[in-house]
Design an enzyme around this catalytic site. Structure first.
Site, PDB file in Angstrom:
ATOM      1  N   GLY A 170      23.286  12.912 -11.072  1.00  0.00           N
ATOM      2  CA  GLY A 170      23.715  11.977  -9.938  1.00  0.00           C
ATOM      3  C   GLY A 170      23.684  12.703  -8.385  1.00  0.00           C
ATOM      4  N   ALA A 404      -8.161   1.166   7.161  1.00  0.00           N
ATOM      5  CA  ALA A 404      -7.225   2.367   7.554  1.00  0.00           C
ATOM      6  C   ALA A 404      -7.773   2.336   9.009  1.00  0.00           C
ATOM      7  CB  ALA A 404      -7.600   3.805   6.981  1.00  0.00           C
TER       8      ALA A 404
END
Ligand code: HXC
Length: 513
Positions: A170, A404
């Site tokens: 973690g 785009a």
């Protein structure tokens, strides 16, 4: 000398010794600096003021009451880099492997709180075996306290994470939530589960280096933004990165003095090749436009069909996003969209103006891209530009095709100034593809279809393979010559210095994650 003074001196001496000479020697054998050496190298000379040097852990299980180290495995405090205040923590691997106890976490949290209250960057130098195993859930709670703060201060102060040893389990989520991660080659790794667990669960044989080393995260996962050859290189890169970034979200960028001259750059006139199918290196455009040697690239080896990084334009710090025709012809794909979106959002958080250089033939087609969510990831970039309120200037050098064109900081999504070179082609798609679709019947029934296609392609290119239609509609503010572009950009950004945008009142938007 009073007893207390003697005690203080003895404790300070022990704190400076960390886990002891043997463990320090082991750290050096691994070609790693100690926590204190790292801080000393990172900060301006004599600027470090330590906080919490005499803190010790409170664990009494497993004989821990006899194992006391002052500082408890992390050195914390503040100092300056190039004269500017920073808060720093450095985990000390010589003390319980730099593992995170309840008090170790409290020290980091204290530094984070001070950093945000005083509007200064936070730098974490990570080198840790993870949760202090002897402390159990107290150490897990400590991690969560840090994660929570990482999120609360995100967008308020810059947060930088250096990975200079192990970072597993973690523990990886704190760096992942900071703005930039830099990993040292060969001596650092990051993974959620290590090679042994991987072997047990998936039967894969993989080394720590291959699973989560610096190269893996720089090229495959994109988890790290930068890599460094060694500790010193890592600390140098942190200093350079900080030189482009304001101290907090209320400050302007740290600019350096610059005397304007004529600013014409004639070498830019020779970069775009004669044919639009021939690639060229967008880095040449970047270095032609920017102050000499000022480009500091981020995520260099990940999604390299787009370039992102910081540079200086007439001494002012700016963020650059640029399609790179040398890789995949500069298309947008999953990785490049994610990479650029994250960068745009960082610059927007911290008032760093954006320059966008466009040469993009569209989005990358294919099942791989569609199944990996190019729709969602492309939307991230569109969203990031659309919500950015920093000064935004676009220069189209060649292709700006299809969706785009819209995504790459077009006028329609809030860019302030949009320029194009005479070589720009602003169209729904390339001339060949377009002709094959709209003149299909005419071409297929022609006596010589190939010749007809060529003729129609030329007709389409004549109409659309230029910037003038877009300029007529005002989608392009000005068609400019390459050699005058630097001059134009300097002036454009100058006018935007006091830009103000008021957003609609809301809690936060819902970016497609
Ligand atoms: C307590 C630790 C420790 C830990 C290392 N040490 N990790 N002590 N808690 N997590 C101690 C070792 O006992 C040793 O003490 C010293 O640090 C140096 O460790 P070495 O093993 O000698 O070093 P090295 O060979 O370089 O190996 C480094 C290592 C290994 C790969 C990190 O130590 C290791 O695997 N440690 C355990 C990692 C781990 O499982 N951590 C918990 C992960 S779970 P001496 O006295 O001999 O010098 C986790 C959850 C976080 O972190 C969740 C957050 C939400």
């Amino acid at each position: 000398m009073s007893d207390n003074l003697k005690k203080l001196e003895a404790r300070q001496a022990l704190a400076l010794l960390g886990g002891g000479e043997k463990r320090i020697a082991k750290q050096h054998e691994k070609k790693k600096l100690t926590a204190r050496e790292r801080i000393q190298y990172l900060l301006d000379e004599n600027s470090f003021e330590e906080i919490g040097m005499l803190v010790t852990h409170r664990c009494t299980d497993f004989g821990m009451e006899d194992e006391i180290y002052f500082g408890d495995g992390v050195v914390t405090g503040h100092g300056t880099i190039h004269g500017r205040l920073v808060y720093v923590y450095a985990q000390d691997f010589t003390v319980f492997g730099g593992s995170l106890s309840e008090t170790h976490a409290e020290k980091i949290c204290k530094i984070m709180d001070l950093a945000v209250q005083n509007g200064a960057p936070l730098i974490g130098l990570n080198d840790s075996g993870g949760a202090r195993i002897q402390e159990g859930v107290k150490s897990l709670g400590g991690y969560a306290d840090i994660f929570y703060r990482n999120v609360q201060v995100s967008g308020v102060i810059p947060q930088l994470s250096a990975i200079m040893g192990p970072c597993a389990g973690g523990a990886v989520y704190s760096p992942a939530m900071t703005d930039f991660t830099i990993m040292v080659e060969k001596t650092s790794y990051m993974f959620v589960t290590g090679p042994n667990v991987v072997k047990t669960v998936t039967n894969e044989d993989v080394s720590s280096e291959d699973l989560g080393g610096a190269q893996t995260h720089a090229t495959k996962s994109g988890v790290t933004h930068l890599t460094a050859l060694n500790d010193v290189d890592c600390l140098e890169k942190i200093k350079t990165l900080l030189s482009f970034i304001p101290q907090n979200n209320r400050e302007k960028t740290p600019d350096i003095a610059y005397n304007l001259s004529d600013e014409y750059r004639y070498e830019l006139d020779n970069i775009i090749p004669g044919s639009s199918n021939i690639p060229y290196d967008m880095k040449r455009v970047v270095s032609g436009l920017m102050d000499a040697d000022s480009f500091f690239e981020i995520h260099e080896n990940y999604g390299d069909n787009i370039l992102v990084g910081f540079a200086r334009l007439a001494g002012k710090s700016i963020g650059i996003v640029a399609n790179q025709p040398m890789s995949l012809a500069g298309v947008l794909d999953v990785n490049s969209s994610k990479k650029a979106a994250r960068f745009v959002r960082f610059c927007d958080c911290f008032n760093i103006p954006l320059l966008v250089l466009v040469d993009v033939p569209g989005f990358l087609p294919g099942t791989d891209q569609e199944w990996n969510g190019i729709i969602l990831h492309g939307a991230k970039l569109l969203y990031a530009f659309s919500e950015a309120t920093v000064p935004r200037v676009t220069l189209i050098t060649r292709k700006a095709y299809g969706g785009a064109y819209d995504v790459m900081n077009s006028k329609h999504i809030g860019a302030d100034y949009n320029f194009a070179w005479p070589t720009a082609e602003i169209a729904v798609m390339g001339a060949k593809g377009a002709s094959e679709i709209i003149f299909r019947n005419e071409i297929s029934t022609a006596d010589n279809p190939a010749e007809k296609l060529q003729e129609k392609e030329a007709e389409y290119a004549e109409k659309f393979a230029n910037p003038f239609r877009a300029a007529r509609r005002g989608f392009i503010d000005e068609v400019i010559l390459p050699n005058e572009s630097r001059r134009k950009l300097i002036k454009a950004f100058k006018t935007l210095e006091n830009k103000r945008v008021h957003r609609l009142d809301k809690k936060h938007g819902n970016i497609p994650l």
